[in-house]
Design a protein around this motif. Structure first.
Motif, mmCIF file in Angstrom:
data_model
loop_
_atom_site.group_PDB
_atom_site.id
_atom_site.type_symbol
_atom_site.label_atom_id
_atom_site.label_comp_id
_atom_site.label_asym_id
_atom_site.label_seq_id
_atom_site.Cartn_x
_atom_site.Cartn_y
_atom_site.Cartn_z
ATOM 1 N N ILE A 150 0.816 -1.224 0.000
ATOM 2 C CA ILE A 150 0.000 0.000 0.000
ATOM 3 C C ILE A 150 0.847 1.271 0.000
ATOM 4 O O ILE A 150 0.583 2.176 -0.788
ATOM 5 C CB ILE A 150 -1.022 -0.030 1.155
ATOM 6 C CG1 ILE A 150 -1.941 -1.199 0.889
ATOM 7 C CG2 ILE A 150 -1.707 1.302 1.341
ATOM 8 C CD1 ILE A 150 -3.303 -1.216 1.338
ATOM 9 N N THR A 203 -11.044 3.986 -4.901
ATOM 10 C CA THR A 203 -10.168 5.054 -4.420
ATOM 11 C C THR A 203 -10.837 5.828 -3.292
ATOM 12 O O THR A 203 -12.051 5.929 -3.235
ATOM 13 C CB THR A 203 -9.812 6.028 -5.559
ATOM 14 O OG1 THR A 203 -11.005 6.553 -6.101
ATOM 15 C CG2 THR A 203 -9.031 5.324 -6.645
ATOM 16 N N GLN A 243 0.668 4.245 -2.814
ATOM 17 C CA GLN A 243 0.402 5.621 -2.402
ATOM 18 C C GLN A 243 1.512 6.566 -2.844
ATOM 19 O O GLN A 243 1.250 7.714 -3.195
ATOM 20 C CB GLN A 243 0.231 5.695 -0.878
ATOM 21 C CG GLN A 243 -1.054 5.076 -0.406
ATOM 22 C CD GLN A 243 -1.132 5.002 1.115
ATOM 23 O OE1 GLN A 243 -0.126 4.864 1.807
ATOM 24 N NE2 GLN A 243 -2.350 5.089 1.626
#
Length: 50
Positions: free
Chosen positions: A6, A49, A10
């Protein structure tokens, strides 16, 4: 594994473009799951999202 993946997504180091067939906002999450479950519109992978 997710806790390592993740942050890379990001930070933009891993791109989702081309991997996902459909993208939805969090508010559209129920529709994303419905579409995926029904196998409609050529869906293969969905991205939700925030």
């Amino acid at each position: 594994m997710w806790n390592e993946l993740i942050p890379l997504v990001q930070a933009g180091r891993i791109k989702g473009k081309g991997v996902f067939t459909h993208e939805f906002s969090l508010a559209e999450g129920a529709e994303a799951f419905r579409l995926f479950d029904a196998h409609e519109d050529g869906v293969i992978k969905t991205m939700i999202t925030l």
